[in-house]
Enzyme design. Sequence first.
Site, mmCIF file in Angstrom:
data_model
loop_
_atom_site.group_PDB
_atom_site.id
_atom_site.type_symbol
_atom_site.label_atom_id
_atom_site.label_comp_id
_atom_site.label_asym_id
_atom_site.label_seq_id
_atom_site.Cartn_x
_atom_site.Cartn_y
_atom_site.Cartn_z
ATOM 1 N N ASP A 7 0.888 -1.164 0.000
ATOM 2 C CA ASP A 7 0.000 0.000 0.000
ATOM 3 C C ASP A 7 0.925 1.213 0.000
ATOM 4 O OD1 ASP A 7 -2.219 1.662 0.185
ATOM 5 O OD2 ASP A 7 -2.315 1.519 2.370
ATOM 6 N N GLU A 67 -1.243 -0.975 -4.925
ATOM 7 C CA GLU A 67 -2.503 -0.293 -5.191
ATOM 8 C C GLU A 67 -2.265 0.813 -6.213
ATOM 9 O OE1 GLU A 67 -5.791 0.812 -2.122
ATOM 10 O OE2 GLU A 67 -4.410 2.512 -2.252
ATOM 11 N N ASP A 140 -3.143 0.712 7.025
ATOM 12 C CA ASP A 140 -2.198 0.615 5.908
ATOM 13 C C ASP A 140 -1.681 -0.816 5.770
ATOM 14 O OD1 ASP A 140 -2.315 3.421 5.332
ATOM 15 O OD2 ASP A 140 -0.994 3.764 7.049
#
Length: 157
Positions: A7, A67, A140
Amino acid sequence: MIVLGIDPALGSLGWAVVAKESAKLKYLASGVIKTSSKDEIHHRLSYINSILEKVILEYKPNMATIEETFVNTNSVTSLKLGYARGAIMSLIGRYDLDMREFKPNTIKKTVTGYGHAEKDQILHMIKLLLPGTAAITNSDEADAVAIAYTCLVTKNY
Protein backbone atom coordinates in the site's frame (compact mmCIF):
# COMPACT_ATOMS: atom_id res chain seq x y z
CA MET A 1 3.36 -18.40 -5.28
CA ILE A 2 4.46 -15.75 -2.80
CA VAL A 3 3.11 -12.22 -3.23
CA LEU A 4 4.35 -9.00 -1.66
CA GLY A 5 1.45 -6.57 -1.32
CA ILE A 6 2.26 -2.88 -0.96
CA ASP A 7 0.00 0.00 0.00
CA PRO A 8 2.24 2.80 -1.29
CA ALA A 9 2.72 5.97 0.72
CA LEU A 10 5.51 8.24 1.79
CA GLY A 11 4.53 8.68 5.44
CA SER A 12 3.03 5.29 6.33
CA LEU A 13 3.51 2.48 3.84
CA GLY A 14 1.89 -0.90 4.45
CA TRP A 15 3.44 -4.15 3.25
CA ALA A 16 2.37 -7.78 3.49
CA VAL A 17 3.54 -11.17 2.30
CA VAL A 18 0.92 -13.80 1.50
CA ALA A 19 1.55 -17.21 -0.06
CA LYS A 20 -0.63 -19.58 -2.03
CA GLU A 21 0.20 -23.24 -1.50
CA SER A 22 -2.00 -25.55 -3.58
CA ALA A 23 -5.39 -23.86 -3.17
CA LYS A 24 -4.74 -22.51 0.32
CA LEU A 25 -3.67 -18.97 1.21
CA LYS A 26 -1.19 -18.43 4.02
CA TYR A 27 -0.36 -15.13 5.69
CA LEU A 28 3.40 -14.89 6.26
CA ALA A 29 4.15 -11.38 7.52
CA SER A 30 3.25 -7.72 7.32
CA GLY A 31 4.23 -4.35 8.66
CA VAL A 32 4.22 -0.60 8.29
CA ILE A 33 7.12 1.60 7.23
CA LYS A 34 6.84 5.08 8.70
CA THR A 35 8.89 8.10 7.69
CA SER A 36 8.91 11.62 9.08
CA SER A 37 7.85 14.57 6.97
CA LYS A 38 10.73 16.44 8.64
CA ASP A 39 13.25 14.28 6.75
CA GLU A 40 14.34 15.06 3.21
CA ILE A 41 12.39 13.14 0.60
CA HIS A 42 15.37 11.25 -0.82
CA HIS A 43 16.20 9.94 2.67
CA ARG A 44 12.59 8.87 3.19
CA LEU A 45 12.51 7.02 -0.15
CA SER A 46 15.85 5.35 0.57
CA TYR A 47 14.59 4.20 3.98
CA ILE A 48 11.40 2.75 2.48
CA ASN A 49 13.40 0.85 -0.12
CA SER A 50 15.91 -0.46 2.42
CA ILE A 51 13.11 -2.00 4.51
CA LEU A 52 11.27 -3.41 1.48
CA GLU A 53 14.54 -4.85 0.21
CA LYS A 54 14.97 -6.74 3.50
CA VAL A 55 11.42 -8.09 3.12
CA ILE A 56 12.16 -9.23 -0.44
CA LEU A 57 15.40 -10.93 0.60
CA GLU A 58 13.76 -12.69 3.56
CA TYR A 59 10.52 -13.90 1.94
CA LYS A 60 11.62 -14.18 -1.70
CA PRO A 61 8.29 -13.25 -3.32
CA ASN A 62 7.58 -14.20 -6.92
CA MET A 63 5.49 -11.11 -7.44
CA ALA A 64 4.78 -7.69 -6.01
CA THR A 65 1.41 -6.01 -6.24
CA ILE A 66 0.58 -2.42 -5.42
CA GLU A 67 -2.50 -0.29 -5.19
CA GLU A 68 -3.06 1.97 -8.19
CA THR A 69 -2.96 5.65 -7.42
CA PHE A 70 -5.74 8.12 -7.88
CA VAL A 71 -4.95 11.73 -8.65
CA ASN A 72 -5.29 13.78 -5.48
CA THR A 73 -6.66 17.32 -5.56
CA ASN A 74 -3.40 18.39 -3.91
CA SER A 75 -0.79 18.16 -6.65
CA VAL A 76 2.12 18.15 -4.17
CA THR A 77 0.63 15.13 -2.36
CA SER A 78 0.14 13.33 -5.68
CA LEU A 79 3.69 14.09 -6.73
CA LYS A 80 5.15 12.76 -3.47
CA LEU A 81 3.07 9.60 -3.76
CA GLY A 82 4.40 9.28 -7.31
CA TYR A 83 7.96 9.47 -5.97
CA ALA A 84 7.21 6.65 -3.53
CA ARG A 85 5.60 4.51 -6.22
CA GLY A 86 8.53 5.10 -8.58
CA ALA A 87 11.09 4.13 -5.94
CA ILE A 88 9.09 1.00 -5.07
CA MET A 89 8.70 0.01 -8.73
CA SER A 90 12.43 0.49 -9.25
CA LEU A 91 13.14 -1.90 -6.37
CA ILE A 92 10.64 -4.42 -7.75
CA GLY A 93 12.41 -4.19 -11.11
CA ARG A 94 15.84 -4.59 -9.54
CA TYR A 95 14.75 -7.94 -8.10
CA ASP A 96 13.04 -8.89 -11.38
CA LEU A 97 9.69 -9.52 -9.71
CA ASP A 98 6.50 -9.64 -11.72
CA MET A 99 4.24 -6.76 -10.77
CA ARG A 100 0.50 -6.16 -10.77
CA GLU A 101 -1.54 -3.10 -9.87
CA PHE A 102 -5.11 -3.04 -8.59
CA LYS A 103 -7.61 -0.22 -8.31
CA PRO A 104 -8.74 0.52 -4.74
CA ASN A 105 -12.36 -0.37 -5.57
CA THR A 106 -11.29 -3.75 -6.99
CA ILE A 107 -9.39 -4.54 -3.79
CA LYS A 108 -12.32 -3.49 -1.60
CA LYS A 109 -14.82 -5.49 -3.65
CA THR A 110 -12.63 -8.60 -3.62
CA VAL A 111 -12.11 -8.51 0.14
CA THR A 112 -15.49 -7.24 1.37
CA GLY A 113 -17.87 -7.71 -1.55
CA TYR A 114 -18.41 -3.94 -1.68
CA GLY A 115 -16.25 -1.63 -3.81
CA HIS A 116 -16.68 1.36 -1.53
CA ALA A 117 -15.92 -0.37 1.78
CA GLU A 118 -14.40 1.61 4.62
CA LYS A 119 -10.99 0.91 6.17
CA ASP A 120 -12.49 -0.81 9.23
CA GLN A 121 -14.48 -3.18 7.00
CA ILE A 122 -11.32 -4.22 5.16
CA LEU A 123 -9.52 -4.77 8.45
CA HIS A 124 -12.40 -6.88 9.76
CA MET A 125 -12.62 -9.05 6.62
CA ILE A 126 -8.86 -9.62 6.41
CA LYS A 127 -8.97 -11.05 9.93
CA LEU A 128 -11.76 -13.42 8.88
CA LEU A 129 -10.18 -14.47 5.58
CA LEU A 130 -6.57 -15.04 6.61
CA PRO A 131 -5.59 -16.80 9.84
CA GLY A 132 -2.67 -15.09 11.57
CA THR A 133 -3.83 -11.55 10.87
CA ALA A 134 -5.77 -11.03 14.12
CA ALA A 135 -3.07 -8.78 15.61
CA ILE A 136 -3.20 -6.31 12.70
CA THR A 137 -4.66 -2.97 13.77
CA ASN A 138 -3.11 -0.55 11.27
CA SER A 139 -5.24 0.18 8.19
CA ASP A 140 -2.20 0.61 5.91
CA GLU A 141 -0.96 -2.83 6.91
CA ALA A 142 -4.46 -4.30 6.42
CA ASP A 143 -4.66 -2.68 2.99
CA ALA A 144 -1.36 -4.31 2.01
CA VAL A 145 -2.71 -7.71 3.08
CA ALA A 146 -5.86 -7.00 1.06
CA ILE A 147 -3.79 -6.10 -2.00
CA ALA A 148 -1.79 -9.36 -1.84
CA TYR A 149 -5.01 -11.31 -1.16
CA THR A 150 -6.68 -9.74 -4.20
CA CYS A 151 -3.81 -10.76 -6.45
CA LEU A 152 -3.93 -14.36 -5.27
CA VAL A 153 -7.70 -14.92 -5.28
CA THR A 154 -8.25 -13.28 -8.65
CA LYS A 155 -5.42 -15.45 -10.02
CA ASN A 156 -3.87 -12.34 -11.48
CA TYR A 157 -0.34 -13.72 -11.55
